[in-house]
Motif scaffolding. Structure first.
Motif, PDB file in Angstrom:
ATOM      1  N   PRO A 198       0.645  -1.510   0.205  1.00  0.00           N
ATOM      2  CA  PRO A 198      -0.221  -0.070  -0.032  1.00  0.00           C
ATOM      3  C   PRO A 198       1.361   0.921   0.082  1.00  0.00           C
ATOM      4  CG  PRO A 198      -0.645  -1.099   2.195  1.00  0.00           C
ATOM      5  CD  PRO A 198       0.555  -1.644   1.438  1.00  0.00           C
ATOM      6  N   TYR A 199       1.725   0.962   0.754  1.00  0.00           N
ATOM      7  CA  TYR A 199       3.001   2.719   0.181  1.00  0.00           C
ATOM      8  C   TYR A 199       2.742   3.077  -0.698  1.00  0.00           C
ATOM      9  CZ  TYR A 199       3.039   2.163   5.635  1.00  0.00           C
ATOM     10  OH  TYR A 199       2.475   1.585   6.611  1.00  0.00           O
ATOM     11  N   ALA A 200       3.913   1.979  -2.064  1.00  0.00           N
ATOM     12  CA  ALA A 200       3.790   1.687  -3.013  1.00  0.00           C
ATOM     13  C   ALA A 200       3.064   2.088  -3.700  1.00  0.00           C
ATOM     14  CB  ALA A 200       3.810   0.948  -3.824  1.00  0.00           C
ATOM     15  N   ALA A 201       1.473   2.358  -3.806  1.00  0.00           N
ATOM     16  CA  ALA A 201       0.352   2.535  -4.477  1.00  0.00           C
ATOM     17  C   ALA A 201       0.542   4.148  -4.078  1.00  0.00           C
ATOM     18  CB  ALA A 201      -0.704   2.246  -3.831  1.00  0.00           C
ATOM     19  N   LEU A 202       0.511   4.653  -2.608  1.00  0.00           N
ATOM     20  CA  LEU A 202      -0.087   5.703  -1.884  1.00  0.00           C
ATOM     21  C   LEU A 202       1.356   6.447  -2.368  1.00  0.00           C
ATOM     22  CD1 LEU A 202      -0.815   5.453   1.531  1.00  0.00           C
ATOM     23  CD2 LEU A 202      -2.385   6.140  -0.561  1.00  0.00           C
ATOM     24  N   ALA A 203       2.717   6.398  -2.947  1.00  0.00           N
ATOM     25  CA  ALA A 203       3.945   6.863  -3.204  1.00  0.00           C
ATOM     26  C   ALA A 203       3.997   7.347  -5.028  1.00  0.00           C
ATOM     27  CB  ALA A 203       4.952   5.809  -3.199  1.00  0.00           C
ATOM     28  N   PHE A 204       2.966   6.416  -5.569  1.00  0.00           N
ATOM     29  CA  PHE A 204       2.941   6.296  -7.162  1.00  0.00           C
ATOM     30  C   PHE A 204       1.663   7.475  -6.950  1.00  0.00           C
ATOM     31  CE2 PHE A 204       0.659   5.066 -10.341  1.00  0.00           C
ATOM     32  CZ  PHE A 204       1.127   4.799 -11.633  1.00  0.00           C
ATOM     33  N   ALA A 205       0.904   7.378  -6.621  1.00  0.00           N
ATOM     34  CA  ALA A 205      -0.278   8.449  -6.540  1.00  0.00           C
ATOM     35  C   ALA A 205       0.954   9.708  -6.464  1.00  0.00           C
ATOM     36  CB  ALA A 205      -1.056   8.534  -5.756  1.00  0.00           C
ATOM     37  N   ARG A 206       1.861  10.262  -5.075  1.00  0.00           N
ATOM     38  CA  ARG A 206       2.620  11.449  -4.761  1.00  0.00           C
ATOM     39  C   ARG A 206       3.454  11.796  -5.763  1.00  0.00           C
ATOM     40  NH1 ARG A 206      -0.665  15.156  -1.810  1.00  0.00           N
ATOM     41  NH2 ARG A 206       0.971  15.504  -1.267  1.00  0.00           N
ATOM     42  N   LEU A 207       3.957  10.847  -6.183  1.00  0.00           N
ATOM     43  CA  LEU A 207       5.099  10.914  -6.753  1.00  0.00           C
ATOM     44  C   LEU A 207       5.141  12.612  -8.046  1.00  0.00           C
ATOM     45  CD1 LEU A 207       8.391   9.498  -7.239  1.00  0.00           C
ATOM     46  CD2 LEU A 207       7.739   8.992  -9.869  1.00  0.00           C
ATOM     47  N   LEU A 211      18.472  -2.395  -3.145  1.00  0.00           N
ATOM     48  CA  LEU A 211      17.452  -2.223  -2.511  1.00  0.00           C
ATOM     49  C   LEU A 211      16.980  -3.512  -1.416  1.00  0.00           C
ATOM     50  CD1 LEU A 211      17.144  -0.744  -4.991  1.00  0.00           C
ATOM     51  CD2 LEU A 211      14.824  -0.871  -5.549  1.00  0.00           C
ATOM     52  N   PHE A 212      15.444  -2.896  -0.701  1.00  0.00           N
ATOM     53  CA  PHE A 212      15.669  -3.882   0.394  1.00  0.00           C
ATOM     54  C   PHE A 212      13.993  -3.703   0.429  1.00  0.00           C
ATOM     55  CE2 PHE A 212      17.197   0.027   2.579  1.00  0.00           C
ATOM     56  CZ  PHE A 212      15.899   1.225   3.070  1.00  0.00           C
ATOM     57  N   GLY A 213      12.915  -2.156   0.231  1.00  0.00           N
ATOM     58  CA  GLY A 213      12.126  -2.758   0.175  1.00  0.00           C
ATOM     59  C   GLY A 213      11.246  -2.046  -0.956  1.00  0.00           C
ATOM     60  N   VAL A 214       9.860  -1.810  -0.430  1.00  0.00           N
ATOM     61  CA  VAL A 214       8.799  -1.052  -2.002  1.00  0.00           C
ATOM     62  C   VAL A 214       8.351   0.021  -0.893  1.00  0.00           C
ATOM     63  CG1 VAL A 214       9.231  -2.990  -3.741  1.00  0.00           C
ATOM     64  CG2 VAL A 214       7.597  -3.511  -2.189  1.00  0.00           C
ATOM     65  N   PRO A 215       7.734   1.055  -1.926  1.00  0.00           N
ATOM     66  CA  PRO A 215       8.298   1.605  -3.227  1.00  0.00           C
ATOM     67  C   PRO A 215       9.772   2.223  -2.502  1.00  0.00           C
ATOM     68  CG  PRO A 215       7.228   3.455  -2.014  1.00  0.00           C
ATOM     69  CD  PRO A 215       7.265   1.639  -0.857  1.00  0.00           C
ATOM     70  N   THR A 216      11.090   1.870  -4.050  1.00  0.00           N
ATOM     71  CA  THR A 216      12.460   2.722  -3.946  1.00  0.00           C
ATOM     72  C   THR A 216      12.297   3.502  -5.026  1.00  0.00           C
ATOM     73  OG1 THR A 216      13.316   1.021  -2.407  1.00  0.00           O
ATOM     74  CG2 THR A 216      14.980   2.696  -3.528  1.00  0.00           C
ATOM     75  N   VAL A 217      12.933   4.824  -4.760  1.00  0.00           N
ATOM     76  CA  VAL A 217      13.361   5.024  -6.140  1.00  0.00           C
ATOM     77  C   VAL A 217      14.526   5.384  -6.412  1.00  0.00           C
ATOM     78  CG1 VAL A 217      13.500   7.469  -7.470  1.00  0.00           C
ATOM     79  CG2 VAL A 217      11.258   6.423  -6.327  1.00  0.00           C
ATOM     80  N   VAL A 218      15.231   5.692  -7.196  1.00  0.00           N
ATOM     81  CA  VAL A 218      17.370   4.834  -7.457  1.00  0.00           C
ATOM     82  C   VAL A 218      17.193   6.434  -8.298  1.00  0.00           C
ATOM     83  CG1 VAL A 218      19.170   4.008  -7.992  1.00  0.00           C
ATOM     84  CG2 VAL A 218      16.932   2.524  -7.105  1.00  0.00           C
ATOM     85  N   VAL A 219      18.114   7.030  -8.151  1.00  0.00           N
ATOM     86  CA  VAL A 219      18.647   8.113  -8.817  1.00  0.00           C
ATOM     87  C   VAL A 219      20.209   8.308  -8.546  1.00  0.00           C
ATOM     88  CG1 VAL A 219      17.918  10.044  -7.260  1.00  0.00           C
ATOM     89  CG2 VAL A 219      18.163  10.598  -9.810  1.00  0.00           C
ATOM     90  N   ASP A 220      21.275   8.616  -9.437  1.00  0.00           N
ATOM     91  CA  ASP A 220      22.162   8.815  -9.813  1.00  0.00           C
ATOM     92  C   ASP A 220      22.987   7.801  -8.383  1.00  0.00           C
ATOM     93  OD1 ASP A 220      21.935  10.844 -10.650  1.00  0.00           O
ATOM     94  OD2 ASP A 220      21.294  12.714  -8.975  1.00  0.00           O
ATOM     95  N   GLY A 221      22.225   6.284  -8.556  1.00  0.00           N
ATOM     96  CA  GLY A 221      22.971   5.715  -7.302  1.00  0.00           C
ATOM     97  C   GLY A 221      22.304   5.761  -6.044  1.00  0.00           C
ATOM     98  N   GLN A 222      21.451   6.860  -5.689  1.00  0.00           N
ATOM     99  CA  GLN A 222      21.302   6.621  -4.702  1.00  0.00           C
ATOM    100  C   GLN A 222      19.862   6.271  -4.332  1.00  0.00           C
ATOM    101  OE1 GLN A 222      23.304   7.657  -2.317  1.00  0.00           O
ATOM    102  NE2 GLN A 222      24.894   8.793  -3.531  1.00  0.00           N
ATOM    103  N   LEU A 223      19.757   5.485  -3.129  1.00  0.00           N
ATOM    104  CA  LEU A 223      18.290   4.437  -3.354  1.00  0.00           C
ATOM    105  C   LEU A 223      17.655   5.741  -1.394  1.00  0.00           C
ATOM    106  CD1 LEU A 223      20.215   2.737  -3.903  1.00  0.00           C
ATOM    107  CD2 LEU A 223      18.859   1.330  -2.472  1.00  0.00           C
ATOM    108  N   PHE A 224      16.052   6.345  -2.185  1.00  0.00           N
ATOM    109  CA  PHE A 224      15.253   6.843  -1.466  1.00  0.00           C
ATOM    110  C   PHE A 224      14.132   5.566  -1.515  1.00  0.00           C
ATOM    111  CE2 PHE A 224      18.100   9.905  -3.515  1.00  0.00           C
ATOM    112  CZ  PHE A 224      17.849  11.026  -2.361  1.00  0.00           C
ATOM    113  N   TRP A 225      13.424   5.589   0.135  1.00  0.00           N
ATOM    114  CA  TRP A 225      12.921   4.454   0.281  1.00  0.00           C
ATOM    115  C   TRP A 225      11.526   4.813   0.527  1.00  0.00           C
ATOM    116  CZ3 TRP A 225      12.679   2.173   5.413  1.00  0.00           C
ATOM    117  CH2 TRP A 225      11.439   0.858   5.422  1.00  0.00           C
ATOM    118  N   GLY A 226      10.317   4.228   0.427  1.00  0.00           N
ATOM    119  CA  GLY A 226       9.497   4.644   1.417  1.00  0.00           C
ATOM    120  C   GLY A 226       8.239   5.910   1.086  1.00  0.00           C
TER     121      GLY A 226
END
Length: 215
Positions: free
Chosen positions: A13-22, A163-178
């Protein structure tokens, strides 16, 4: 133009919410996004973790918290009829919609998230699944071996990238989770000087004081 990869599993569900807010988080930043379906259970296995729904008290909290977040953000999220469920049919359907060498479109991913997280239905109901497939990819076979391999490869590559969880956004090799990582991501993309200071890099160098036996 900077390029991002949004890793998700529709079971989250966090991925669903993050997708909507992206889109709001990325407004005005001039970036492109690939949407990458991965098997969250593969992350759990690789790292020896339990999923949130496998810990009873955490499961209850997760559902309450995501319902609150949806309410707070004004998003139409409802819990499905049962959860967790096997997301493989939906993940494979996502990959089946993507041409070779590409990832699924945002539109296709949105249909899958709505299938799970709007209306309170059974995500695996055969009639609903067939209707979704007809809507998305009527001429394609989500059970084809090439589709399964694309999902396996995406999941393996994500684990190899840390990566260890979803959602995760990767940019410039950096991970931004949740879901709450979107604010951090937006600040990074806007060039917040904090990321040039010591805290970001030093956090990964903090010594471990004690580890649990067997960990």
């Amino acid at each position: 133009m900077r390029h991002l990869r949004f890793y998700f599993d529709p079971i989250s569900p966090y991925a669903a919410l993050a997708f909507a807010r992206l889109p709001e988080a990325l407004a005005g930043l001039g970036v492109t996004v690939d949407y990458v379906p991965v098997l969250f259970a593969g992350f759990l296995k690789a790292h020896g973790h339990k999923g949130p729904a496998e810990i009873p008290a955490k499961r209850d909290w997760t559902y309450r918290q995501v319902l609150w977040e949806a309410h707070r953000l004004g998003l139409p999220l409802q819990l499905p009829r049962h959860h967790p469920f096997n997301p493989l049919p939906l993940l494979r359907l996502c990959w089946a919609t993507a041409p070779e060498g590409m990832t699924p479109s945002r539109w296709a991913v949105e249909q899958v998230f709505r299938h799970v997280w709007e209306g309170g239905g059974d995500p695996l109901d055969p009639q609903r699944l067939q209707a979704l497939q007809t809507h998305l990819a009527p001429a394609l076979d989500p059970t084809a071996e090439v589709v399964k391999q694309r999902l396996r490869q995406a999941t393996d590559d994500a684990v190899a990238a840390g990566l260890f969880g979803v959602p995760t956004v990767v940019v410039d090799g950096q991970l931004f989770w949740g879901l709450d990582g979107l604010a951090l991501l937006a600040a990074y993309l806007r060039g917040d000087p904090w990321f040039q200071g010591p805290d970001w890099a030093d956090a990964a160098r903090l010594p471990i004081g004690q580890a649990r036996p067997g960990s």
